[in-house]
Write a protein that holds these residues in place. Structure first.
Motif, PDB file in Angstrom:
ATOM      1  N   MET A   1      56.944  29.336   0.589  1.00  0.00           N
ATOM      2  CA  MET A   1      56.924  30.415   1.586  1.00  0.00           C
ATOM      3  C   MET A   1      56.072  31.574   1.062  1.00  0.00           C
ATOM      4  SD  MET A   1      60.109  32.599   3.181  1.00  0.00           S
ATOM      5  CE  MET A   1      60.936  31.107   3.715  1.00  0.00           C
ATOM      6  N   SER A   2      55.183  32.105   1.885  1.00  0.00           N
ATOM      7  CA  SER A   2      54.309  33.196   1.470  1.00  0.00           C
ATOM      8  C   SER A   2      55.097  34.497   1.356  1.00  0.00           C
ATOM      9  CB  SER A   2      53.165  33.374   2.469  1.00  0.00           C
ATOM     10  OG  SER A   2      53.660  33.822   3.711  1.00  0.00           O
ATOM     11  N   ALA A   3      54.491  35.468   0.669  1.00  0.00           N
ATOM     12  CA  ALA A   3      55.149  36.768   0.498  1.00  0.00           C
ATOM     13  C   ALA A   3      55.337  37.475   1.841  1.00  0.00           C
ATOM     14  CB  ALA A   3      54.321  37.634  -0.452  1.00  0.00           C
ATOM     15  N   THR A   4      54.353  37.293   2.730  1.00  0.00           N
ATOM     16  CA  THR A   4      54.455  37.941   4.048  1.00  0.00           C
ATOM     17  C   THR A   4      55.632  37.384   4.838  1.00  0.00           C
ATOM     18  OG1 THR A   4      52.069  38.290   4.102  1.00  0.00           O
ATOM     19  CG2 THR A   4      53.245  38.417   6.196  1.00  0.00           C
ATOM     20  N   GLU A   5      55.756  36.044   4.858  1.00  0.00           N
ATOM     21  CA  GLU A   5      56.877  35.424   5.565  1.00  0.00           C
ATOM     22  C   GLU A   5      58.209  35.856   4.946  1.00  0.00           C
ATOM     23  OE1 GLU A   5      54.776  31.254   7.023  1.00  0.00           O
ATOM     24  OE2 GLU A   5      55.881  31.330   5.125  1.00  0.00           O
ATOM     25  N   GLN A   9      61.242  37.876   6.896  1.00  0.00           N
ATOM     26  CA  GLN A   9      62.621  37.393   6.926  1.00  0.00           C
ATOM     27  C   GLN A   9      63.578  38.445   6.369  1.00  0.00           C
ATOM     28  OE1 GLN A   9      63.457  33.567   5.367  1.00  0.00           O
ATOM     29  NE2 GLN A   9      62.053  32.491   6.728  1.00  0.00           N
ATOM     30  N   LEU A  10      63.141  39.129   5.319  1.00  0.00           N
ATOM     31  CA  LEU A  10      63.987  40.168   4.746  1.00  0.00           C
ATOM     32  C   LEU A  10      64.211  41.308   5.741  1.00  0.00           C
ATOM     33  CD1 LEU A  10      65.476  41.388   2.330  1.00  0.00           C
ATOM     34  CD2 LEU A  10      63.299  42.385   1.601  1.00  0.00           C
ATOM     35  N   LEU A  11      63.155  41.747   6.396  1.00  0.00           N
ATOM     36  CA  LEU A  11      63.289  42.808   7.393  1.00  0.00           C
ATOM     37  C   LEU A  11      64.178  42.373   8.545  1.00  0.00           C
ATOM     38  CD1 LEU A  11      59.624  44.174   7.529  1.00  0.00           C
ATOM     39  CD2 LEU A  11      61.610  45.219   6.416  1.00  0.00           C
ATOM     40  N   GLU A 155      65.849  36.527  -3.593  1.00  0.00           N
ATOM     41  CA  GLU A 155      65.665  35.780  -4.853  1.00  0.00           C
ATOM     42  C   GLU A 155      64.201  35.457  -5.155  1.00  0.00           C
ATOM     43  OE1 GLU A 155      68.258  32.466  -4.597  1.00  0.00           O
ATOM     44  OE2 GLU A 155      70.047  33.615  -5.151  1.00  0.00           O
ATOM     45  N   PRO A 156      63.416  34.949  -4.198  1.00  0.00           N
ATOM     46  CA  PRO A 156      61.997  34.679  -4.510  1.00  0.00           C
ATOM     47  C   PRO A 156      61.188  35.940  -4.795  1.00  0.00           C
ATOM     48  CG  PRO A 156      62.702  33.472  -2.551  1.00  0.00           C
ATOM     49  CD  PRO A 156      63.769  34.470  -2.853  1.00  0.00           C
TER      50      PRO A 156
END
Length: 593
Positions: A1-5, A9-11, A155-156
């Protein structure tokens, strides 16, 4: 999973946490808002009870901001002094930490169960209180689900170079970290949500424990900003509460911030998990502030009174006194506030109406001008009530509350019309005084009699609005028919005096007839309060208007038919006349003229 994705998801998880917290808060306040407000009001006998009341209410509503606004609204109306209000706020701050303590445990397994139970209750049960309990259960389930998502999504991010550099820089600049977290808390309007977010970051190692503790202090500072902003337009009595609570937090942060580097070792002696250390520090900080200031609240109240003296002009202005913005989420309480403000509006209108009788026989231009200006006050009161009730209508209301909304809007609108007509009557009397005109003794007696009926029935209408008494409502409708008959009879008497060429009657003829008409119109608006009550009780008959047949030839009624129709039969309320529709905002019923 990319940092943007991952970031998206976090937001999304954070947004879900805020939405779940909002659902819990609104569900509790809509279902139990009146009882919670009563608990706060009853719990101010002493500092200990006030502290416990604030803690208990905040644990239920899961929002210290909501408790702050309730207490500020009580203080602004003189229902609670500053010292017990400060004690309530100290308890509220501790209460929100206890909620964080509960949510810090791994309760994710309860999320599906809470969502299922909440949806079933909200969709199948009919009682409002049961539906709101279901709404709160859904919100709590969403919060637990959001916390699980935040932990898994974070976590990532632990090994992301950019975030590591960002948080490392913030660790070296605690004041910047403090300010940024305070701003984030202000934007989120929830210190609880931000503390839980920081706790989740700490549990995955994204944020170090020392930085997390600084961010907890920032969340506590940011949590005092929404109540302050909300009370800026209120009186000084309300601002004392929010500014005083903010002062407690600022002093507490100033004491703790230099000691942050020693806190992790101390907290690790209690529990080793990073998440638990963060939540324990949050609780310890607010308990420390509470214990430090609970004995000093009388001194703090005196300091607040000196720094924020009451603005006499503002406190006695014509602004709304009873429209409590914190009660909007509890429609039953909010409607009671709106009804009280409408009664205050009715008192202003009553002063204008009574002034008409005073200046019928006495010319006083300056006093009449003051009463004429009062119509602007009535207009402002009407706008305040209308906007407030509109906000209530946007909430989840039941059939009885919806009917009460229509009654309040109907009565307020008719009062505004009465104020306008009273203004016109006073302006006519002003013209009479300037031209030095005089009514005949008979004409003066007729106007005074018609006005007497209007003034007496205004008091009756106010009683009907508050009590909903069907018998008194029937009496009002009968009075309307009587006043209409009086107006016609007095008009005929005036015409007879004109035929007798009475000088006073001739020079005041137009003025006299206009005032008779305006008094009848004024009385009609006064008695309109009876129709919603009679219609709800089934005391009004349906419209007498026949269905229109397109194929029926159009023809004029004969003279005999017109004579027969000129005397309408008695309706169920005891008043014979044609039916007219009334209603506001699309809700219509039928009433008698």
């Amino acid at each position: 999973m990319s940092a943007t994705e991952n970031l998206i998801q976090l937001l999304g998880a954070v947004a879900l946490l805020l939405w779940g917290l909002f659902m819990v808060h609104t569900g509790i306040t809509r279902g139990f808002g009146a009882q919670l407000r009563h608990a706060v009001n009853r719990g101010v006998a002493n500092r200990a009870r006030a502290f416990l009341a604030g803690m208990g209410v905040t644990m239920v509503v899961q929002s210290s901001t909501a408790t702050a606004l309730i207490v500020a609204s009580f203080a602004s109306r003189g229902l609670i002094d500053a010292a017990p209000a400060f004690a309530v706020m100290l308890g509220a701050d501790v209460g929100t930490t206890l909620v964080a303590q509960v949510l810090s445990f791994d309760l994710g397994f309860l999320s599906p169960l809470l969502l299922i139970v909440g949806i079933v209750m909200h969709k199948t049960l009919k009682r409002t209180i049961h539906r709101q309990i279901g709404r709160s259960a859904i919100g709590l389930g969403l919060m637990l689900l959001a916390l699980t998502l935040i932990v898994h999504t974070s976590e990532p991010m632990r090994d992301a170079p950019v975030l590591r550099a960002l948080f490392a820089a913030m660790s070296d600049e605690p004041l910047i970290a403090l300010a940024l977290t305070a701003i984030l808390t202000w934007l989120a309007h929830s210190s609880l949500a931000v503390v839980l977010l920081v706790m989740s970051y700490a549990s995955t190692g994204v944020v170090s424990v020392p930085l997390a503790l600084v961010m907890v202090l920032g969340a506590n500072l940011g949590g005092v900003l929404p109540p302050i902003v909300a009370t800026l337009s209120e009186g000084t009595l309300a601002r004392r509460v929010t500014f005083g609570n903010a002062a407690f937090k600022v002093i507490g942060v100033a004491i703790c911030l230099p000691l942050i580097e020693f806190m992790p070792d101390w907290l690790a002696g209690w529990e080793g998990e990073a998440a638990r250390q963060v939540v324990n520090f949050h609780t310890a900080f607010n308990l420390g502030v509470a214990f430090l200031f609970i004995l000093l609240v009388p001194v703090a109240a005196r300091i607040a009174a000196r720094l924020l003296p009451p603005d006499e002009e503002r406190e006695t202005s014509d602004r709304a006194r009873f429209l409590d913005a914190t009660a909007i989420d509890t429609p039953a309480v909010a409607l009671s506030c709106a009804a009280r403000e409408v009664m205050r509006m009715a008192e202003s209108v009553e002063r204008m109406v009574n002034g008409v009788a005073t200046f019928l026989r006495r010319d006083d231009a300056s006093a009449m001008a003051k009463l004429i200006d009062m119509d602007d006050v009535v207009d402002r009161q009407y706008e305040d009530v209308k906007l407030y009730v509109t906000k209530i209508a946007r909430q989840e209301v039941d059939a009885a509350e919806s009917h009460r909304i229509a009654e309040i809007l109907s009565f307020a609108t008719n009062l505004e019309y009465v104020g306008d007509i009273a203004e016109n009557l006073l302006e006519k009397l002003m013209t009479k005084a300037k031209k030095q005109l005089r009514f005949s003794e008979e004409g003066m007696a007729e106007l005074a009699d018609l006005h007497g009926h209007a003034a007496a029935n205004l008091k009756l209408a106010m009683a009907v609005f508050m009590s909903g008494d069907v018998g008194v409502a029937r009496q009002l409708v009968r009075a309307k028919r009587h006043v209409n008959a009086l107006e016609r009879r007095y008009a005929e008497s005036h015409m007879e005096r004109l035929r007798q060429e009475r000088p006073e009657s001739i020079e005041t003829s137009g003025l006299h007839m206009d005032m008779l008409r305006d008094l009848r119109r004024l009385h009609s608006h006064i008695t309109s309060v009876a129709y919603p009550i009679l219609e709800a009780a089934g005391e009004l008959r349906k419209s007498r208007l026949k269905k229109h047949h397109a194929d029926a030839p159009s023809r004029k009624p004969s003279q005999d038919q017109m004579a027969a129709n000129s005397s309408p039969p008695q309706d169920a309320a005891g008043a014979g006349s044609d039916q007219i529709p009334y209603g506001i905002g699309g809700a219509q019923a039928t009433g008698t003229m």
